[in-house]
Scaffold this motif. Structure first.
Motif, PDB file in Angstrom:
ATOM      1  N   LYS A 152      78.433  37.477  35.182  1.00 53.52           N
ATOM      2  CA  LYS A 152      78.245  36.029  35.291  1.00 53.52           C
ATOM      3  C   LYS A 152      77.371  35.661  36.485  1.00 53.52           C
ATOM      4  CE  LYS A 152      82.732  35.113  37.498  1.00 53.52           C
ATOM      5  NZ  LYS A 152      84.034  34.448  37.277  1.00 53.52           N
ATOM      6  N   VAL A 153      77.320  36.533  37.466  1.00 55.69           N
ATOM      7  CA  VAL A 153      76.458  36.251  38.618  1.00 55.69           C
ATOM      8  C   VAL A 153      74.988  36.489  38.245  1.00 55.69           C
ATOM      9  CG1 VAL A 153      75.907  36.975  40.985  1.00 55.69           C
ATOM     10  CG2 VAL A 153      78.305  36.700  40.268  1.00 55.69           C
ATOM     11  N   ARG A 184      74.015  33.610  36.035  1.00 57.22           N
ATOM     12  CA  ARG A 184      73.890  32.373  36.804  1.00 57.22           C
ATOM     13  C   ARG A 184      72.527  32.292  37.484  1.00 57.22           C
ATOM     14  NH1 ARG A 184      77.701  28.927  40.003  1.00 57.22           N
ATOM     15  NH2 ARG A 184      76.758  28.440  41.988  1.00 57.22           N
ATOM     16  N   THR A 191      82.260  29.923  47.014  1.00 60.42           N
ATOM     17  CA  THR A 191      82.034  29.553  45.624  1.00 60.42           C
ATOM     18  C   THR A 191      82.570  30.639  44.720  1.00 60.42           C
ATOM     19  OG1 THR A 191      80.033  28.359  46.207  1.00 60.42           O
ATOM     20  CG2 THR A 191      80.226  29.065  43.929  1.00 60.42           C
ATOM     21  N   VAL A 192      83.338  30.253  43.722  1.00 56.74           N
ATOM     22  CA  VAL A 192      83.698  31.189  42.658  1.00 56.74           C
ATOM     23  C   VAL A 192      82.933  30.740  41.415  1.00 56.74           C
ATOM     24  CG1 VAL A 192      85.529  32.061  41.146  1.00 56.74           C
ATOM     25  CG2 VAL A 192      85.993  31.651  43.574  1.00 56.74           C
ATOM     26  N   PRO A 193      81.928  31.530  40.992  1.00 53.52           N
ATOM     27  CA  PRO A 193      81.174  31.113  39.813  1.00 53.52           C
ATOM     28  C   PRO A 193      82.043  31.199  38.561  1.00 53.52           C
ATOM     29  CG  PRO A 193      80.142  33.034  40.877  1.00 53.52           C
ATOM     30  CD  PRO A 193      81.457  32.796  41.563  1.00 53.52           C
ATOM     31  N   VAL A 194      81.967  30.180  37.741  1.00 52.73           N
ATOM     32  CA  VAL A 194      82.686  30.162  36.470  1.00 52.73           C
ATOM     33  C   VAL A 194      81.620  30.154  35.368  1.00 52.73           C
ATOM     34  CG1 VAL A 194      84.287  28.839  35.015  1.00 52.73           C
ATOM     35  CG2 VAL A 194      84.606  28.909  37.505  1.00 52.73           C
ATOM     36  N   ASP A 197      82.851  26.783  40.445  1.00 52.82           N
ATOM     37  CA  ASP A 197      81.554  26.131  40.309  1.00 52.82           C
ATOM     38  C   ASP A 197      80.741  26.679  39.145  1.00 52.82           C
ATOM     39  OD1 ASP A 197      79.455  24.473  41.402  1.00 52.82           O
ATOM     40  OD2 ASP A 197      78.485  26.290  42.151  1.00 52.82           O
ATOM     41  N   TYR A 198      79.977  25.787  38.523  1.00 54.37           N
ATOM     42  CA  TYR A 198      78.963  26.212  37.562  1.00 54.37           C
ATOM     43  C   TYR A 198      77.660  25.530  37.976  1.00 54.37           C
ATOM     44  CZ  TYR A 198      76.376  26.721  33.175  1.00 54.37           C
ATOM     45  OH  TYR A 198      75.417  27.001  32.237  1.00 54.37           O
TER      46      TYR A 198
END
Ligand code: GSH
Ligand code: FE2
Lengths: 216, 296
Positions: B234-235, B238, A29-32, A6-7
């Motif tokens: 990245k977290v 985000r 969710t795996v953030p990309v 997910d983004y």
């Protein structure tokens, strides 16, 4: 358990978050880091999706890409009454597929314009905006005629389908690509109806329906 | 629109891109104050910036006389079209070794730089725009705070700001009353300090550096300089992108896009003390770019 790659700012990922919220499906969710990290072009991600695009899901080992394909899968598997994707109504399935393809056209135009303006993608901005307006005009007329016949949603069903979900995000985000919805009143009314579906959630850039924001 | 003739703005340092995203030696194109610029960051981290020209394709081809002032600071390349001061404004916390220093993102936004600064200073929108993250009803009141224009540092300082936040950062584990300090040390840059959920004696630092593309478009560069040992880069990014993505439509719907400096132009709503100070400070400096100057 479903894992969504997910983004947050991706409208295509939001389609899946929306459907899972409507259906009450739990997921990981795996953030990309799509931007600025371009992690969707990294080696590990290309193994999941050689196209280098979000979204992707992994449902107990079944790996699927393409937002529309995943909507079909999730609705077929996790919506027992089959209201979002009525499996035994051939005419309706045809209609839904038609509008799912149309939704990908919205990604290719309205989303491209947004990527150009906000994330500096090197796209032909005039062509992207003109293409989006052409699709918006077609959808607006379709929705307007539907309203005259008492139809509230994109397809000929008394309830929303995954076609509504697939078309919604990049229409809602169009202004970030310099595409006004001013001239599409039926689209604005339909957006407001989508926002009032039970279980609706927002993403960054999309605001909930409210008395003050109700579409005219 | 005519190109910038505002000498105050021409003489400032302006950010043009993140060092972390630059491939050493690769030339990037951008626009600053309606001028096309090219820049490259060398293997040594030193930036070279010049006005784009078809015959100059690599940084090493650019004669010294054609190079613009350039500086690397806070993770970004900075340049100027005029005669900038020797130093950029200080952010001492940037040098603290235990902080995470990240470019959260650079986003194109269809708004003037001053409008974006004003939104950055406004706590009143937290519960409505950043619902359940930076604010939540019924905690909507902006409590009394202090604003001063610091003469010796030539910057605006807002202190004693407090707000209830359900999720103040990636390191939060629940709602908390958060203390804020805001600085505006540059007409188009602001730095905020907010209580750190992991160390009550220190503050996280978040800065927004706006690159004026023209009077109504910016590239918004976001610096994070935070205390968080656990979250992946990245977290953390985000989280900040989620917040900024919520602000973006609000910014782009501001009318007029340029910030009116006449005190009578817009009725100040909420506790807009810092906005009033910011507008007055821009007027005093004689900034005309990205604003609608007050009638003389
Ligand atoms: N048809 C695909 C399109 C997906 C798509 O365009 N995804 C964007 C992010 S929202 C992406 O990953 N773009 C990168 C690329 O196309 O290279 C779908 O609907 O999932
Ligand atoms: Fe905000």
């Amino acid at each position: 358990m479903i894992t969504l790659y997910d983004y947050e700012l991706s409208g295509n990922c939001y389609k899946l978050r929306l459907l899972m919220s409507f259906l009450g499906i739990d997921h990981n969710t795996v953030p990309v880091d799509f931007y600025p990290g371009r992690e969707h072009k990294s080696e590990w991600f290309l193994k999941l999706n050689p196209l280098g695009q979000l979204p992707v899901i992994d449902d107990d080992g079944l790996i699927l890409r393409d937002a529309q394909a995943i909507l079909v899968y999730l609705a077929s598997k996790y919506d027992p009454p089959g209201t979002w994707y009525p499996r035994n109504n051939p005419a309706l399935l045809g209609e839904i597929s038609q509008w799912l393809a149309f939704a990908d056209g919205i990604t290719g135009t309205a989303s491209a314009a947004r990527l150009h303006d906000a994330l500096f993608y090197d796209f032909d901005i005039d062509a992207a905006r003109a293409g989006a307006h052409r699709l918006f005009r077609i959808l607006d007329e379709h929705l307007w005629f539907g309203e005259q016949e008492g139809r509230q949603w994109i397809c000929s069903a008394p309830q929303p389908t995954i076609a509504d979900i697939a078309c919604f995000p990049y229409i809602m985000l169009s202004e970030e690509g310099g595409i006004s919805r001013q001239d599409y009143p039926a689209i604005r009314r339909w957006c407001d109806r989508v926002k009032r579906i039970k279980g609706f959630i927002v993403m960054s850039g999309v605001f909930p329906a409210g008395p003050a924001r109700a579409a005219a | 629109m005519t190109k910038c003739t505002d000498s105050v703005v021409l003489n400032l340092w302006h950010p043009v891109g993140a060092i972390a995203e630059a491939i050493p030696g690769a030339v990037q194109e951008t626009v600053l104050l309606e001028e096309r610029l090219s820049f490259a960051v060398g293997g040594d981290g030193e930036p070279i910036v010049w006005r784009s020209r078809p015959d100059l394709r690599r940084a090493d081809q650019v004669p010294a006389a054609d190079r613009l002032p350039a500086k690397s600071a806070y993770g970004y390349v900075w340049t100027s079209l005029g005669s900038p001061p020797a130093e950029l404004f200080p952010i001492p916390e940037y040098a603290e070794p235990d902080r995470r220093r990240l470019n959260a993102a650079t986003f194109g936004v269809n708004v003037s730089a001053p409008r974006a600064i004003e939104n950055f200073l406004d706590m009143g929108h937290f519960p409505y725009v950043h619902t359940d993250i930076l604010g939540a009803e019924p905690h909507t009141e902006v409590k009394e705070y202090d604003v001063e224009i610091s003469v010796d540092r030539d910057e605006i300082l807002a202190t004693r700001c407090r707000f209830f936040q359900p999720m103040a950062s990636t390191a939060s584990d629940g709602g908390a009353d958060v203390d804020y300090v805001y600085r505006v040390p540059h007409p188009y840059c602001s730095v905020l300090y907010k209580s750190s959920p992991v160390d009550e004696s220190r503050r996280d630092v978040i800065a927004i550096f706006l690159q004026p593309v023209d009077q109504e478009h910016v590239r918004a560069h976001m610096l994070l300089c935070v205390l968080d040992e656990n979250s992946e880069d990245k977290v953390i990014k985000r989280f900040q992108q989620t917040i900024f993505g919520q602000d973006k439509p609000i910014l782009e719907n501001q009318v007029p896009k340029r910030l009116p400096l006449d005190p009578r132009a817009e009725t100040p709503i909420r506790a807009d003390k810092s906005a009033i100070a910011y507008r007055r400070w821009l007027s005093q400096k004689g900034v005309t770019y990205g604003v609608i100057p007050a009638a003389a």
